[in-house]
Design a protein around this motif. Structure first.
Motif, PDB file in Angstrom:
ATOM      1  N   GLN A  75      17.903 -12.914 -18.417  1.00 10.76           N
ATOM      2  CA  GLN A  75      16.603 -13.583 -18.471  1.00 10.76           C
ATOM      3  C   GLN A  75      15.469 -12.557 -18.403  1.00 10.76           C
ATOM      4  O   GLN A  75      14.480 -12.676 -19.110  1.00 10.76           O
ATOM      5  CB  GLN A  75      16.480 -14.586 -17.317  1.00 10.76           C
ATOM      6  CG  GLN A  75      15.266 -15.464 -17.382  1.00 10.76           C
ATOM      7  CD  GLN A  75      15.314 -16.465 -18.510  1.00 10.76           C
ATOM      8  OE1 GLN A  75      16.359 -17.009 -18.827  1.00 10.76           O
ATOM      9  NE2 GLN A  75      14.192 -16.708 -19.134  1.00 10.76           N
ATOM     10  N   ALA A  76      15.642 -11.522 -17.576  1.00 10.73           N
ATOM     11  CA  ALA A  76      14.609 -10.489 -17.413  1.00 10.73           C
ATOM     12  C   ALA A  76      14.616  -9.489 -18.560  1.00 10.73           C
ATOM     13  O   ALA A  76      13.641  -8.761 -18.751  1.00 10.73           O
ATOM     14  CB  ALA A  76      14.819  -9.748 -16.092  1.00 10.73           C
ATOM     15  N   GLY A  77      15.720  -9.417 -19.306  1.00  9.57           N
ATOM     16  CA  GLY A  77      15.813  -8.442 -20.382  1.00  9.57           C
ATOM     17  C   GLY A  77      16.022  -7.030 -19.870  1.00  9.57           C
ATOM     18  O   GLY A  77      15.548  -6.066 -20.466  1.00  9.57           O
ATOM     19  N   CYS A  78      16.757  -6.883 -18.768  1.00  9.32           N
ATOM     20  CA  CYS A  78      17.007  -5.561 -18.182  1.00  9.32           C
ATOM     21  C   CYS A  78      18.334  -5.014 -18.696  1.00  9.32           C
ATOM     22  O   CYS A  78      19.404  -5.365 -18.184  1.00  9.32           O
ATOM     23  CB  CYS A  78      17.014  -5.649 -16.653  1.00  9.32           C
ATOM     24  SG  CYS A  78      17.301  -4.026 -15.884  1.00  9.32           S
ATOM     25  N   ASP A  79      18.264  -4.156 -19.699  1.00  6.39           N
ATOM     26  CA  ASP A  79      19.473  -3.584 -20.298  1.00  6.39           C
ATOM     27  C   ASP A  79      20.305  -2.799 -19.293  1.00  6.39           C
ATOM     28  O   ASP A  79      21.533  -2.817 -19.344  1.00  6.39           O
ATOM     29  CB  ASP A  79      19.117  -2.675 -21.481  1.00  6.39           C
ATOM     30  CG  ASP A  79      18.532  -3.437 -22.653  1.00  6.39           C
ATOM     31  OD1 ASP A  79      18.776  -4.654 -22.756  1.00  6.39           O
ATOM     32  OD2 ASP A  79      17.823  -2.810 -23.465  1.00  6.39           O
ATOM     33  N   TYR A  80      19.625  -2.086 -18.390  1.00  8.60           N
ATOM     34  CA  TYR A  80      20.354  -1.290 -17.409  1.00  8.60           C
ATOM     35  C   TYR A  80      21.190  -2.190 -16.502  1.00  8.60           C
ATOM     36  O   TYR A  80      22.385  -1.955 -16.305  1.00  8.60           O
ATOM     37  CB  TYR A  80      19.403  -0.428 -16.564  1.00  8.60           C
ATOM     38  CG  TYR A  80      20.167   0.542 -15.691  1.00  8.60           C
ATOM     39  CD1 TYR A  80      20.446   1.823 -16.146  1.00  8.60           C
ATOM     40  CD2 TYR A  80      20.641   0.169 -14.443  1.00  8.60           C
ATOM     41  CE1 TYR A  80      21.176   2.709 -15.365  1.00  8.60           C
ATOM     42  CE2 TYR A  80      21.374   1.043 -13.655  1.00  8.60           C
ATOM     43  CZ  TYR A  80      21.642   2.308 -14.126  1.00  8.60           C
ATOM     44  OH  TYR A  80      22.381   3.175 -13.359  1.00  8.60           O
TER      45      TYR A  80
END
Length: 177
Positions: A75-80
């Motif tokens: 949802q946050a788009g945090c690839d890491y």
């Protein structure tokens, strides 16, 4: 390339060096996210580690915690965080279908896990008071204590999501599938 001015691990001293030594001892490496957080704010890293330690003692299983972290990170788009928690999810026994399902709001093969991931996703995707129907759906399969522990898991992953999104932390895990 990191956006924040992060010192090399070899220059860490004091509390940061102690935290890095403990992390390296536990997992064999200091992930880039922890290195970045810890070199800039050992207090923030210690707090994040304490949250994760508390989660391990919570009413949620390791699979449930990873499902929450994957749903929120997607949802946050945090690839890491997606890369890190896809790997962790696999390590705690989440099958590839479950990892994909909780990330993308598709069936994971575990209806109960889907309800939890949907609830976590709704927490971070909406504003204001959470819809009563969302609470009712999660309460149908999870206890009130598990709901509160879900909030703790969302809190823990939100911090690292935010750090990695600001820093654009370089992946040191295989990208999430």
């Amino acid at each position: 390339m990191s956006r924040l001015n992060i010192a090399p691990l070899s220059e860490a001293s004091g509390q940061a060096a102690q935290l890095f030594a403990a992390i390296k001892s536990a997992v064999g490496m200091v992930p880039n996210a922890y290195a970045g957080i810890g070199t800039l704010s050992p207090v923030a890293l210690e707090s994040a580690l304490h949250l994760d330690g508390a989660l391990r003692k919570s009413s949620l299983s390791a699979k449930e915690i990873e499902a929450i972290k994957l749903a929120v990170s997607e949802q946050a788009g945090c690839d890491y965080c997606l890369a890190a928690h896809a790997l962790m999810g696999k390590k705690v026994g989440l099958p590839a279908q479950a990892i994909d399902g909780v990330r993308h709001a598709r069936p994971s093969g575990d209806d109960k896990l889907d309800v939890l991931a949907d609830f976590a996703r709704s927490l971070v995707a909406t504003r204001g008071t959470v819809e009563a129907s969302a609470v009712e759906r999660v309460r149908a399969v999870y206890s009130d204590a598990q709901i509160v522990d879900t909030l703790l898991a969302v809190t823990a992953i939100t911090f690292t999501n935010l750090f990695n999104r600001v820093n654009d932390t370089v992946l040191d895990f295989p990208p999430a599938p």
